[in-house]
Scaffold this motif. Structure first.
Motif, PDB file in Angstrom:
ATOM      1  N   TYR A  32      -5.919   2.824  -9.473  1.00 31.90           N
ATOM      2  CA  TYR A  32      -6.551   4.104  -9.187  1.00 31.90           C
ATOM      3  C   TYR A  32      -5.564   5.208  -8.813  1.00 31.90           C
ATOM      4  N   GLY A  33      -4.445   4.842  -8.199  1.00 32.24           N
ATOM      5  CA  GLY A  33      -3.546   5.847  -7.667  1.00 32.24           C
ATOM      6  C   GLY A  33      -2.206   5.898  -8.370  1.00 32.24           C
ATOM      7  N   LEU A  34      -1.672   7.109  -8.565  1.00 31.24           N
ATOM      8  CA  LEU A  34      -0.316   7.333  -9.056  1.00 31.24           C
ATOM      9  C   LEU A  34       0.308   8.439  -8.226  1.00 31.24           C
ATOM     10  N   ALA A  35       1.588   8.308  -7.940  1.00 37.00           N
ATOM     11  CA  ALA A  35       2.302   9.362  -7.221  1.00 37.00           C
ATOM     12  C   ALA A  35       3.753   9.390  -7.662  1.00 37.00           C
ATOM     13  N   SER A  45       2.257   3.283  -7.780  1.00 39.48           N
ATOM     14  CA  SER A  45       0.885   3.043  -8.225  1.00 39.48           C
ATOM     15  C   SER A  45       0.166   2.197  -7.181  1.00 39.48           C
ATOM     16  N   ALA A  46      -1.162   2.324  -7.166  1.00 40.39           N
ATOM     17  CA  ALA A  46      -1.962   1.590  -6.184  1.00 40.39           C
ATOM     18  C   ALA A  46      -3.250   1.115  -6.833  1.00 40.39           C
ATOM     19  N   TRP A  55       7.857   1.762  -9.409  1.00 42.87           N
ATOM     20  CA  TRP A  55       8.360   1.519 -10.759  1.00 42.87           C
ATOM     21  C   TRP A  55       9.488   2.488 -11.077  1.00 42.87           C
ATOM     22  N   ASN A  56      10.415   2.027 -11.927  1.00 46.33           N
ATOM     23  CA  ASN A  56      11.519   2.855 -12.391  1.00 46.33           C
ATOM     24  C   ASN A  56      11.387   3.009 -13.899  1.00 46.33           C
ATOM     25  N   LEU A  57      11.174   4.239 -14.381  1.00 46.64           N
ATOM     26  CA  LEU A  57      10.979   4.469 -15.813  1.00 46.64           C
ATOM     27  C   LEU A  57      12.228   4.175 -16.635  1.00 46.64           C
ATOM     28  N   GLU A  58      13.382   4.081 -15.979  1.00 49.94           N
ATOM     29  CA  GLU A  58      14.591   3.674 -16.702  1.00 49.94           C
ATOM     30  C   GLU A  58      14.543   2.184 -17.031  1.00 49.94           C
ATOM     31  N   LYS A  59      13.876   1.406 -16.163  1.00 53.74           N
ATOM     32  CA  LYS A  59      13.698  -0.033 -16.381  1.00 53.74           C
ATOM     33  C   LYS A  59      12.234  -0.375 -16.078  1.00 53.74           C
ATOM     34  N   PRO A  60      11.314   0.062 -16.947  1.00 54.47           N
ATOM     35  CA  PRO A  60       9.881  -0.014 -16.620  1.00 54.47           C
ATOM     36  C   PRO A  60       9.321  -1.423 -16.488  1.00 54.47           C
ATOM     37  N   GLU A  61      10.043  -2.397 -16.975  1.00 57.91           N
ATOM     38  CA  GLU A  61       9.538  -3.769 -16.882  1.00 57.91           C
ATOM     39  C   GLU A  61       9.699  -4.353 -15.481  1.00 57.91           C
ATOM     40  N   ILE A  62      10.459  -3.666 -14.629  1.00 58.13           N
ATOM     41  CA  ILE A  62      10.712  -4.174 -13.276  1.00 58.13           C
ATOM     42  C   ILE A  62       9.986  -3.300 -12.255  1.00 58.13           C
ATOM     43  N   GLY A  63       9.136  -3.934 -11.437  1.00 61.51           N
ATOM     44  CA  GLY A  63       8.451  -3.227 -10.360  1.00 61.51           C
ATOM     45  C   GLY A  63       8.568  -4.011  -9.069  1.00 61.51           C
ATOM     46  N   ASP A  64       8.386  -3.322  -7.935  1.00 65.16           N
ATOM     47  CA  ASP A  64       8.397  -4.042  -6.667  1.00 65.16           C
ATOM     48  C   ASP A  64       7.280  -3.520  -5.765  1.00 65.16           C
ATOM     49  N   MET A  65       6.742  -4.406  -4.958  1.00 61.51           N
ATOM     50  CA  MET A  65       5.657  -4.050  -4.060  1.00 61.51           C
ATOM     51  C   MET A  65       6.242  -3.406  -2.806  1.00 61.51           C
ATOM     52  N   VAL A  66       5.703  -2.235  -2.443  1.00 56.37           N
ATOM     53  CA  VAL A  66       6.203  -1.543  -1.252  1.00 56.37           C
ATOM     54  C   VAL A  66       5.215  -1.605  -0.091  1.00 56.37           C
ATOM     55  N   ALA A  67       3.950  -1.938  -0.387  1.00 62.25           N
ATOM     56  CA  ALA A  67       2.956  -2.038   0.691  1.00 62.25           C
ATOM     57  C   ALA A  67       1.758  -2.837   0.204  1.00 62.25           C
ATOM     58  N   LYS A  68       1.062  -3.462   1.158  1.00 61.64           N
ATOM     59  CA  LYS A  68      -0.174  -4.185   0.859  1.00 61.64           C
ATOM     60  C   LYS A  68      -1.118  -3.987   2.037  1.00 61.64           C
ATOM     61  N   VAL A  69      -2.294  -3.419   1.730  1.00 59.89           N
ATOM     62  CA  VAL A  69      -3.302  -3.190   2.757  1.00 59.89           C
ATOM     63  C   VAL A  69      -4.577  -3.949   2.384  1.00 59.89           C
ATOM     64  N   GLN A  70      -5.519  -3.960   3.308  1.00 58.70           N
ATOM     65  CA  GLN A  70      -6.694  -4.820   3.150  1.00 58.70           C
ATOM     66  C   GLN A  70      -7.679  -4.299   2.112  1.00 58.70           C
ATOM     67  N   ASN A  71      -7.896  -2.975   2.094  1.00 63.41           N
ATOM     68  CA  ASN A  71      -8.913  -2.395   1.223  1.00 63.41           C
ATOM     69  C   ASN A  71      -8.294  -1.631   0.061  1.00 63.41           C
ATOM     70  N   SER A  72      -9.159  -1.130  -0.815  1.00 57.63           N
ATOM     71  CA  SER A  72      -8.717  -0.386  -1.992  1.00 57.63           C
ATOM     72  C   SER A  72      -7.914   0.854  -1.613  1.00 57.63           C
ATOM     73  N   VAL A  73      -6.971   1.218  -2.492  1.00 56.71           N
ATOM     74  CA  VAL A  73      -6.190   2.443  -2.322  1.00 56.71           C
ATOM     75  C   VAL A  73      -6.432   3.338  -3.531  1.00 56.71           C
ATOM     76  N   TYR A  74      -7.047   4.495  -3.278  1.00 57.87           N
ATOM     77  CA  TYR A  74      -7.287   5.471  -4.338  1.00 57.87           C
ATOM     78  C   TYR A  74      -6.236   6.575  -4.346  1.00 57.87           C
ATOM     79  N   ALA A  75      -5.585   6.799  -3.198  1.00 58.80           N
ATOM     80  CA  ALA A  75      -4.737   7.980  -3.053  1.00 58.80           C
ATOM     81  C   ALA A  75      -3.376   7.633  -2.474  1.00 58.80           C
ATOM     82  N   LEU A  76      -2.330   8.221  -3.082  1.00 60.05           N
ATOM     83  CA  LEU A  76      -0.950   8.104  -2.615  1.00 60.05           C
ATOM     84  C   LEU A  76      -0.328   9.494  -2.597  1.00 60.05           C
ATOM     85  N   HIS A  77       0.622   9.695  -1.685  1.00 67.01           N
ATOM     86  CA  HIS A  77       1.342  10.968  -1.685  1.00 67.01           C
ATOM     87  C   HIS A  77       2.752  10.744  -1.147  1.00 67.01           C
TER      88      HIS A  77
END
Length: 316
Positions: A32-35, A45-46, A55-77
């Protein structure tokens, strides 16, 4: 002259090259979320499972998790000062994440409803919530400055004018409301759509406010003429969920529940290209969020199909 313009548009439509650069996988629920970040190649993304990824668009196949919360995330900034990310945690509140350490610095419970969008203007953080509430937060003091309650229906999306002197909110009561940044007073109320307003952006030159919603219409408003209607377009088959302008301000894209992404001319508001599953291996379900990056002119799309896609658009 009109015939020449139409022929030119047809030529541009046929010549726009669309290439799918990558499909980013790893989310286990609808995205739901992109920032964006301060670097044009880095984005976040969330999803509906509470996971926030980088995510890094220079190497888009590699991503890492920066946070995990209990409920849905619609918004990032993203906030460049301090390299921090604001995460809107539905039914809980706002979390501030340090991206270097991936640690939560602090949180605040703003609402017991959903958080649909987050934007900031300097020290002022604006949070669009369910039940028609927009929270104005003083970031430095990490305290609520004011509650803006202009509707009983969801506040869905926020758009900040390029001069930062005003901002617009799209609501589920079909209206758009424009507020003064300094006083937080209501300036304009626009009876905009026949259903919820989901997408809202000012053009980079500040002359137009562009909106889209559940009614699948795209509407263009003249900012300098008290937000009078400039153009109304039946843009998609189903709800128009998101829109974003190209970095040069020449084009914009819209994403819809009808699974398509459409490319538009930002001056004539004519349709230039349709990106979909059958022609471009597009999304299988609803396109929820779009971001047009300055990095190689890539367009990034997030979908209910649990993926984030990266597109290259080359114009003649």
């Amino acid at each position: 002259m009109e015939q020449f313009t139409e022929k030119l548009l047809l030529l541009v439509m046929s010549k726009i090259e669309v290439t799918k650069i990558a499909t980013l996988t790893g989310h286990n629920d609808c995205v739901y979320g992109l920032a964006p970040s301060k670097e044009a190649n880095i984005l976040f993304s969330a999803d509906g499972n509470g996971m926030v990824a980088r995510w890094n668009l220079e190497k888009p196949e590699i991503g890492d998790m920066v946070a995990k919360v209990q409920n849905s995330v619609y918004a990032l900034h993203y906030r460049e000062a301090g390299n921090q990310l604001l995460v809107g945690h539905n039914f809980s509140g706002l979390h501030l994440i340090d991206l270097d350490s991936k640690q939560e610095l602090k949180s605040i419970e703003l609402t017991s409803a959903q958080i649909f969008d987050i934007q900031s203007i300097g020290n002022l953080v604006l949070v669009a919530c369910g039940e028609g509430l927009v929270v104005a937060l003083d970031f430095d003091n990490w305290a609520v400055r004011k509650h803006l309650k202009a509707s009983d229906k969801h506040a869905r999306v926020i758009a900040v004018h390029p001069n930062q002197k005003s901002f617009a909110i799209g609501y589920s009561d079909h209206h758009i409301r424009v507020f003064d940044t300094e006083t937080l007073d209501l300036q304009h109320t626009i009876a905009a759509h026949s259903n919820s307003v989901f997408a809202l952006r000012y053009s980079p030159d500040g002359q137009h406010l562009v909106s889209g919603g559940r009614d699948a219409h795209l509407k263009v408003w003249n900012v300098s003429q008290d937000y009078t209607l400039h153009q109304s377009i039946v843009a998609h088959m189903y709800a128009l969920n998101s829109l974003d302008f190209s970095p040069d301000g020449q084009y914009f894209v819209t994403g819809s529940m009808d699974k398509s992404i459409k490319v538009w001319d930002a001056h004539t508001f004519k349709l230039l290209k349709v990106i979909d599953k059958s022609r471009h291996a597009g999304h299988a379900t609803s396109v929820n969020k779009l971001w047009w990056s300055a990095y190689q002119n890539f367009v990034v799309s997030a979908s209910d199909d649990r993926t984030v896609s990266v597109w290259s658009l080359k114009f003649p």
